[in-house]
Structures are given as C-alpha cells and as structure tokens.
Design a protein around this motif. Structure first.
Motif, short mmCIF file in Angstrom:
data_model
loop_
_atom_site.label_atom_id
_atom_site.label_comp_id
_atom_site.label_asym_id
_atom_site.label_seq_id
_atom_site.Cartn_x
_atom_site.Cartn_y
_atom_site.Cartn_z
N ASP A 159 31.29 52.53 60.36
CA ASP A 159 30.61 51.51 59.51
C ASP A 159 30.30 52.07 58.46
O ASP A 159 31.16 51.01 57.15
N ALA A 160 29.92 52.58 57.65
CA ALA A 160 30.14 53.12 56.04
C ALA A 160 31.40 53.41 55.57
O ALA A 160 31.44 53.22 54.37
N TYR A 161 32.57 53.80 56.04
CA TYR A 161 33.15 54.48 56.03
C TYR A 161 34.65 53.67 55.57
O TYR A 161 34.92 52.30 54.86
N TYR A 162 35.28 53.34 57.57
CA TYR A 162 36.25 53.14 58.02
C TYR A 162 35.91 51.37 57.84
O TYR A 162 37.57 50.13 57.19
N ASN A 163 35.22 51.22 57.92
CA ASN A 163 34.37 49.94 57.83
C ASN A 163 34.93 48.93 57.25
O ASN A 163 35.49 47.90 57.01
N LYS A 164 34.13 49.62 55.87
CA LYS A 164 34.09 48.81 54.64
C LYS A 164 35.20 48.92 54.73
O LYS A 164 35.61 47.95 52.94
N ALA A 165 36.51 49.79 54.54
CA ALA A 165 37.73 49.85 53.23
C ALA A 165 38.40 49.36 54.32
O ALA A 165 39.23 48.34 53.51
N VAL A 166 38.07 48.93 55.45
CA VAL A 166 39.23 47.60 55.67
C VAL A 166 38.82 45.90 55.75
O VAL A 166 39.36 45.21 54.96
N HIS A 167 37.56 46.34 55.75
CA HIS A 167 36.68 44.88 54.33
C HIS A 167 37.26 44.69 52.91
O HIS A 167 37.99 43.46 52.80
N ILE A 168 37.29 45.91 52.55
CA ILE A 168 37.31 45.42 50.81
C ILE A 168 38.98 45.94 50.66
O ILE A 168 39.55 45.18 49.40
N ARG A 169 39.91 46.30 51.73
CA ARG A 169 41.36 46.39 51.85
C ARG A 169 41.91 44.70 51.48
O ARG A 169 42.35 44.12 50.97
N ASN A 191 30.81 44.11 47.28
CA ASN A 191 30.20 43.02 48.01
C ASN A 191 31.13 42.76 48.80
O ASN A 191 32.21 41.36 48.80
N ILE A 192 30.93 42.82 50.40
CA ILE A 192 32.03 42.65 51.07
C ILE A 192 31.40 41.48 52.48
O ILE A 192 32.11 41.53 53.26
N GLU A 193 30.01 41.04 52.04
CA GLU A 193 29.38 40.24 52.97
C GLU A 193 29.96 39.09 53.85
O GLU A 193 30.15 38.48 54.38
N THR A 194 30.62 38.47 52.67
CA THR A 194 31.88 37.40 52.83
C THR A 194 33.05 37.99 53.33
O THR A 194 33.75 36.63 53.48
N THR A 195 33.39 39.14 53.79
CA THR A 195 34.90 39.35 53.18
C THR A 195 35.43 39.95 55.06
O THR A 195 33.83 40.24 56.12
N GLN A 196 35.83 39.45 55.99
CA GLN A 196 36.49 38.98 57.41
C GLN A 196 37.63 40.20 57.42
O GLN A 196 38.77 40.51 56.16
N ALA A 197 37.27 41.45 58.15
CA ALA A 197 38.62 42.64 58.07
C ALA A 197 39.54 41.53 58.71
O ALA A 197 40.19 40.30 59.35
N ASN A 198 40.98 41.86 58.02
CA ASN A 198 43.01 41.08 58.96
C ASN A 198 43.00 40.81 60.19
O ASN A 198 42.51 42.05 61.30
#
Lengths: 489, 97
Positions: free
Chosen positions: A375-385, B46-53
């Motif tokens: 969660d701290a790395y991979y999951n965060k990165a896919v959201h930032i993507r 800030n990823i609180e409102t972001t969904q993974a694709n």
C-alpha cells in the motif's frame, strides 16, 4: 545507385528506386550489411548480423518486385530489430547472459508483419539488458556508442536501434519504449523515433519488462519513414489482449498538410526546471519555428509530472519482478545445475544470468509488492499514475500536442552515470510520464550542441493521434532537413 | 520507512530468488536507501479522491483452435531436451542425486 546514395537515402526514396528498377533489394541489403560489418566494431550497435537470412529475404523481395506485384513500400527494405523482440531462427538475447543462446521458435507479431510485406530483417540490435537502462551500458555483451562521438552513450534502452539508423547501418529499425527507451536514444542520436499509443502495436513476442508500459515503435531518419513502419507493425494481432485493434493508417497527404492553426502546449515551468541551458535555448528556437509556421503556442501545466519518475521506478520494477520470474534456469535459459537443491538452482541460475541493474530492479519490485509495503509504495504509485494520466488528458483538451525537450541534456560520456543509478534515472525526466499516461510521443531531431551532439524535441499527442505528431514533425523536418547531416563512422 | 537492514535485504533477495554476495551488501543497502528516499516524494501527492485505473482496454477474442508450435521447436532451447520432455538435475529431499 552508388553505395553512398543507398546508405544516405530515406526509405521512401529507396522504395521508389526499387519500383523503378534502379536498384534491387539484394544491392540495398548488401550495401547496408557491408557498412554494418565495417562500422560495428566501433559502434557495437548490432549483437547479431543476420547476413544469410537477410540476403535470402532480399532475393524473395526482388522476385516480388520483378513480378510488378502490388507491394508495400517496405518491400525489399532492410530493417533492424531490437534484440528484445523475438525473431524466429535468429538469436534473441535481450542483451542478457541468461538468454545468451536463446533462439526463438516464433516471430513477434511486428516481425511477422514486416516479413509479410517483404521487408528484410538485417539483424538484432544492442540494448540495455531487458530494456532496463538509459545509456545502453547495461548490455551484457558490449557498450554501444554514439555515432556522433564514440566516447558518448547512444541513449537507452534501444541504443543499438537508434545508433544503427543514425549511422546508416540500416534505414529503419524497431525498438521498445517503457520509460523513454525509443524517444531518448532517438534524441541522443539525432533521428526520428516514436513511442506509439499504448495498445497501438501488438507486444506479442516482445520480451516483457513492464507490461502496462511497454510499446514497440520505429526509428528512422525521416518522419515519413517512421510513419510507414508504424503502418506495418500496428496491423492485426490476436495474441495480445492489450492490442487495441486500431492500426495506424499511413496517409502521406495528411502528414504533409500545413500545421497552421495547430495548438501546441508547453509546460514551461516543468521544462525550465529540468532542461540545461543549452537544451532550453534549442527548445525555445523550435517553439519560435512552430509559431512562425502558424501554430499557436499555449502555456500549460502538468502539475503532477514531478512525481512521474518516482512513480515509474515503483511500477516498472514491480511489473519487471513479476515478468522476469519466468527466467528460472529450468526450461530455456542459462542453467546452473551444480547446486544442492532446486531452490539453489533457481537462485544461482538467476544470479549468474542477470546483470546488476536487472537485479536491482527485481529486488526493488519485489520489495514494493511485498506484504506490509504494497500500500505504501505500489498502491500509492498506481493512484498517482492516474493523476499523471489526467494531467495529459486535461492539457490535450486545450491543445493538439505538448512539446518538451526529449532529454534534459545532450548525450553524456560513457561511464559518467554508471555508478549512480538515480542520476541515470533522471535522464528520463521528460519521457517517463508519457508511457504512464499511455499517450504517443514522437522525437524529432532539432540540431546540435557546441560539442556536436544532437538535440531532440518531444511531441506528445492524444491517444491514437500519432498522425498529428507526424504532421508537426514533418513540417519541422521540411524546413530543417537534419537528416541530411550524417555522422562519420 | 526506517532504513533497510541486512536482514530486510536478505529476505527480499530470498523472495526474488537472487543471491547477494556478502561483500556487495553494504553498497546495495546504500543504493536502496537512496532510491527509497527518492521515491518518498510521492508522499506529497494527494490521492484521497483518486481511483486506480480499471478502464484500460482489453480485447476479447473468440476462442478458436489454432496450430501450436511443434514440440521439438519448443524444446530447442532446453538445456537437456529429451523429446517430448526436458530434463533437469534430480534433487531428492534437498540433496542432489
């Protein structure tokens, strides 16, 4: 045609000459093979020169051309293939010891398509091991060099493919781009290279590095040549579920249309933060050119691009650690069988077979996917993507293309960054966000530094709008004709 | 996270099926400390409102029977092919026979 004319002609011109019977494919192929054999000891751009099969293919192409059959423009044209793309019967190593003797029993879809239209496969080009690197110095076999100055890197990971086209060992080649591996070496070698939209080209038969990012694309000396190759390699495939079934259709008339009225976005803040002074000055000159051609320049924001590199170096190693698990020393790779247990056989085979950068990325990828850190790395990165993808989506609602320099500096010296992986990762700062978003990105050459090393401009477009990038690139090429300047090798 | 220890590194190497020579461990630990520090920039997002694709296109194809590669072609790269199989050294109860 003289040998010099052959080596210095773009594909479109060679194709015309073949049709007019002013030369044959065997003559072309022989000229490129001879030049390659002579120059390869200093450039190390080819890992395998497939002389025998190339000449056989050239003879067949000549038979087709002789019959005046309706042939594609690439019929009889030699093309080199990055050594990470499978070629039936020709050794394909991914520049890795672990696949040192691997001969694929099948062709990648892109290679099948090229053969189907009568192209000639000249050989396999050097690259960073499993496409991991930005300088070609991670090849297990040889350091490919920059044809403009052999003390400098050609870029990576598709350094051999870019060097081979720039030095006229081949009129076109294929590479793969995961974080910039087509655009960056194209820029450092002064040629055209395009990373197509994710899904535009089948990845079947390309050894997977990071499956959600990898795309195969062409290198060439001119925009029209690159577009012609893309037309062929983007045709149908039923073996890759990420292939979008949207082949690129080559339309010369469209590519040659005026760019008046086109809107180009420039993320000035991003560009000025990372480009060095020499690159920035060159970049501004190109923007002035597009303005003079009637394009509108707009300042845009890409607010999350400064996260792209860190995001990439989580997602790509994570996918690599999974993809490279298949190289286990059991079925078709280097095998270290003198061990006490099966587990040790895996460990020893992989440890002997993989180079340092590949091991580094497998370890990093294994870590970011491991329990407690996912969660701290991979999951965060896919959201930032997704934030990065949205940056491009939002910007490209207002403009037709986004322009940045392709690289923050011209080519650097061999060995300059090998001791510091992070410094090497920064070489991708302008290119790495584009595959995360999935958009197409084109490099065009834009002149030379004080040290006579090439500059490049990156144009990024909307998904499946490579035609707009080619149009802008062609307008630039028509005026500047950088392809006429050829390195002495 | 806190700095990686030698034990952390060895645990990840075990999962990755890679060996790290003892002499390389200090350099690897430093490399990973630098890379993880670099990656920490992502904590600013800030990823609180972001969904993974979940929207990427995947093509569905008809399930059609097609020709497979001949077994001998598949085995051509095996270290010790013995058609229609490939052989590997035998390991019994952790010991090599």
């Amino acid at each position: 045609m003289s040998t010099s004319e052959i080596l210095h002609s773009p594909i479109t011109e060679l194709s015309r000459k073949l049709r007019k019977k002013e030369c044959t494919s065997v003559e072309l192929t022989t000229a490129f093979l001879n030049h390659t054999k002579k120059s390869n000891p200093s450039l190390q751009s080819f890992l395998t020169i497939a002389e025998e099969s190339a000449l056989e293919q050239a003879k067949k192409a000549d038979e087709l051309l002789e019959k005046n059959a309706t042939t594609h423009d690439l019929c009889g044209i030699p093309i080199a293939i990055k050594d990470i793309i499978c070629t039936k019967g020709i050794k394909t190593t991914a520049a890795s010891r672990i696949l040192e003797n691997f001969v694929p029993p099948f062709d990648a879809t892109v290679v099948s398509h090229l053969k189907q239209v009568g192209s000639v496969i000249l050989g396999k080009t050097n690259c960073d091991e499993f496409a991991m690197g930005s300088s070609n110095e991670n090849s297990a076999f040889a350091n490919c060099t920059n044809p403009w100055n052999t003390e400098y890197v050609p870029g990576g990971s598709s350094g051999g493919s870019a060097c081979a086209v720039s030095s006229r060992q081949t009129p076109g080649s294929l590479g793969t781009d995961t974080g910039g591996s087509i655009r960056q070496p194209a820029s450092l070698c002064g040629i055209v290279g395009i990373k197509p939209t994710y899904g535009r080209v089948s990845r079947f038969g390309s050894m997977a590095f990071a499956s959600s990012l990898d795309q195969i694309g062409p290198f060439a000396n001119t925009v029209l040549d690159a577009a012609l190759i893309l037309d062929v390699i983007s045709q149908s495939c039923t073996k890759d579920s990420t292939y979008a079934q949207k082949p690129f259709i080559f339309d010369q008339q469209q590519i040659c249309t005026s760019i008046k009225g086109k809107k180009i976005g420039v993320p000035w803040k991003f560009v000025e933060t990372y480009a060095n002074q020499e690159v920035l000055k060159n970049f501004k000159d190109q923007i002035d050119f597009f303005t003079k051609q009637g394009a509108t320049i707009e300042t845009i924001e890409l607010p999350h691009q400064h996260f792209a590199s860190a995001c990439y170096y989580i997602i790509a190693p994570a996918e690599a650690s999974s993809n490279l698990a298949r190289y286990d020393g059991i079925r078709y790779t280097l095998q270290e069988g003198r061990t006490e247990s099966l587990d040790q056989m895996y460990v020893q085979s992989r440890s002997l077979g993989f180079g340092e950068e590949v091991k580094r990325r497998i370890l990093l990828g294994t870590f970011v996917l491991s329990a407690g850190y996912y969660d701290a790395y991979y999951n965060k990165a896919v959201h930032i993507r997704e934030l990065i993808r949205k940056d491009y989506q939002d910007a490209l609602k207002k403009v037709d293309a986004i322009a940045t320099p392709t690289t923050p500096t011209p080519a650097f010296k061999l060995g300059a960054k090998t001791k510091n992986p992070l410094e090497m990762y920064h070489a991708d700062v302008f290119t790495v966000g584009v595959p995360l978003a999935g958009n197409p990105g084109l490099n065009i050459p834009t002149g030379f530094s004080q040290n006579n090393l090439p500059f490049g401009l990156q144009l990024v477009g909307r998904p499946f709008e490579e035609d707009v990038l080619f149009q802008l690139g062609y307008a630039h090429e028509l005026e500047h004709k950088w392809y006429e300047k050829v390195p002495t090798v | 996270m806190s700095a990686w220890t030698k034990q952390d590194l060895e645990n990840i190497a075990k999962l990755a099926k890679l060996a790290i020579p003892e002499k390389d461990i200090p350099a690897r630990l430093q490399e990973f400390a630098d890379i993880l520090k670099y990656i920490e920039v992502l904590n600013q997002a800030n990823i609180e409102t972001t969904q993974a694709n979940t929207q990427d296109h995947l093509s569905m194809y008809n399930d059609e029977v097609s020709t497979s590669l001949p077994i001998d072609a598949v085995l051509q790269n095996a270290v010790e092919p013995e058609s229609p199989f490939f052989t590997i050294p035998a390991f019994i109860e952790g010991g090599k026979s």
